[in-house]
Design a protein around this motif. Structure first.
Motif, PDB file in Angstrom:
ATOM      1  N   GLY A  67      -3.935   0.703   1.163  1.00  0.00           N
ATOM      2  CA  GLY A  67      -4.288   1.429   2.379  1.00  0.00           C
ATOM      3  C   GLY A  67      -4.919   2.758   2.025  1.00  0.00           C
ATOM      4  O   GLY A  67      -4.975   3.153   0.859  1.00  0.00           O
TER       5      GLY A  67
ATOM      6  N   VAL B  30      -3.884   0.184   6.737  1.00  0.00           N
ATOM      7  CA  VAL B  30      -3.120  -0.557   5.736  1.00  0.00           C
ATOM      8  C   VAL B  30      -3.633  -1.990   5.771  1.00  0.00           C
ATOM      9  O   VAL B  30      -3.731  -2.600   6.847  1.00  0.00           O
ATOM     10  CB  VAL B  30      -1.604  -0.517   6.027  1.00  0.00           C
ATOM     11  CG1 VAL B  30      -0.836  -1.348   5.014  1.00  0.00           C
ATOM     12  CG2 VAL B  30      -1.097   0.925   6.037  1.00  0.00           C
TER      13      VAL B  30
ATOM     14  N   ARG C  45       1.208  -4.719   4.920  1.00  0.00           N
ATOM     15  CA  ARG C  45       1.924  -4.081   6.023  1.00  0.00           C
ATOM     16  C   ARG C  45       3.408  -4.382   5.929  1.00  0.00           C
ATOM     17  O   ARG C  45       3.828  -5.389   5.382  1.00  0.00           O
ATOM     18  CB  ARG C  45       1.344  -4.540   7.364  1.00  0.00           C
ATOM     19  CG  ARG C  45      -0.075  -4.007   7.528  1.00  0.00           C
ATOM     20  CD  ARG C  45      -0.708  -4.341   8.844  1.00  0.00           C
ATOM     21  NE  ARG C  45      -2.069  -3.789   8.827  1.00  0.00           N
ATOM     22  CZ  ARG C  45      -3.074  -4.283   9.501  1.00  0.00           C
ATOM     23  NH1 ARG C  45      -2.903  -5.315  10.295  1.00  0.00           N
ATOM     24  NH2 ARG C  45      -4.257  -3.727   9.420  1.00  0.00           N
ATOM     25  N   ARG C  46       4.192  -3.457   6.475  1.00  0.00           N
ATOM     26  CA  ARG C  46       5.661  -3.549   6.497  1.00  0.00           C
ATOM     27  C   ARG C  46       6.283  -3.403   5.096  1.00  0.00           C
ATOM     28  O   ARG C  46       7.319  -3.971   4.809  1.00  0.00           O
ATOM     29  CB  ARG C  46       6.126  -4.857   7.138  1.00  0.00           C
ATOM     30  CG  ARG C  46       5.512  -5.119   8.493  1.00  0.00           C
ATOM     31  CD  ARG C  46       6.570  -5.269   9.551  1.00  0.00           C
ATOM     32  NE  ARG C  46       6.000  -5.598  10.832  1.00  0.00           N
ATOM     33  CZ  ARG C  46       5.652  -4.697  11.751  1.00  0.00           C
ATOM     34  NH1 ARG C  46       5.794  -3.434  11.524  1.00  0.00           N
ATOM     35  NH2 ARG C  46       5.164  -5.076  12.906  1.00  0.00           N
TER      36      ARG C  46
ATOM     37  N   GLY D 223       2.074   2.673   5.219  1.00  0.00           N
ATOM     38  CA  GLY D 223       1.704   3.601   6.288  1.00  0.00           C
ATOM     39  C   GLY D 223       2.568   4.847   6.274  1.00  0.00           C
ATOM     40  O   GLY D 223       2.071   5.974   6.418  1.00  0.00           O
TER      41      GLY D 223
ATOM     42  N   ASP E 232       0.576  -1.947  17.357  1.00  0.00           N
ATOM     43  CA  ASP E 232       1.431  -1.621  16.205  1.00  0.00           C
ATOM     44  C   ASP E 232       1.185  -0.206  15.704  1.00  0.00           C
ATOM     45  O   ASP E 232       2.126   0.531  15.421  1.00  0.00           O
ATOM     46  CB  ASP E 232       1.216  -2.618  15.062  1.00  0.00           C
ATOM     47  CG  ASP E 232       1.789  -3.992  15.355  1.00  0.00           C
ATOM     48  OD1 ASP E 232       2.657  -4.100  16.247  1.00  0.00           O
ATOM     49  OD2 ASP E 232       1.371  -4.961  14.691  1.00  0.00           O
TER      50      ASP E 232
END
Length: 188
Positions: free
Chosen positions: A65, A90, A95-96, A100, A129
């Motif tokens: 990212g 990202v 992600r997750r 971020g 999101d």
């Protein structure tokens, strides 16, 4: 569960092709070669400026990212210094995993390093999101930025002008006058 370490660093010219792909929705609508050339100039300018920084996040040694940081004022009318965290992105496969959050920590660190007390960011209105993520970090909406093509806005403004300002009759009035003339002509 093993959680990989996210690291951050300043963007380099070698990152530009991936940044161009990552930020393709935010870049000017020109061919990819021009986008890359423009992004090279942006990366160079950020590297040379104490008030700008492009931060790249890596997860397991791969770019995951990035975010563009710049110092500006809260608005043109409110001169309170602010760090804007722009185009935070990202990659979907990362992600997750805290990428971020790590990029936003870099934004806060940049603000603290410069003695700036405010942080601002923007997320596209359709990105549920991203907007929820920013809200969880206490970033509330300050304004809505709306964008349209200049030609489109000009046409809409002209259409909303009262008929007497537009210099002429509306189409419905012209058609009604023509029908009346045809009826009068056929009756005679």
């Amino acid at each position: 569960m093993h959680r990989s370490l996210v690291t951050v660093r300043c963007a380099e010219l070698t990152d530009v092709p991936l940044l161009a792909e990552m930020w393709s929705d935010s870049l000017r609508r020109v061919d990819r070669h021009e986008q890359v050339a423009e992004l090279e100039l942006i990366v160079k300018a950020a590297t040379d400026s104490p008030e700008q920084r492009i931060v790249v996040a890596e997860l397991d040694g791969r770019v995951a990212g990035a975010v563009f940081l710049r110092v500006t004022t809260l608005s043109p009318l409110n001169l309170e210094p602010t760090v804007q965290a722009l185009s935070l992105h990202v990659l979907p496969e990362h992600r997750r995993h805290g990428v971020g959050r790590t990029l936003m920590e870099a934004a806060v660190g940049f603000a603290e390093e410069l003695g700036v007390n405010h942080l601002a960011t923007a997320a596209t209105s359709g990105s549920r999101d991203a907007n929820r993520f920013m809200a969880r970090l206490s970033l509330g909406p300050q304004a809505v930025l709306r964008v349209a093509n200049t030609h489109t806005v000009r046409a809409k403004l002209a259409a909303q002008r009262p008929a007497h300002e537009r210099g002429g009759r509306q189409l419905t009035q012209v058609l009604a006058a023509r029908r009346s003339q045809r009826r009068a002509h056929s009756a005679s």
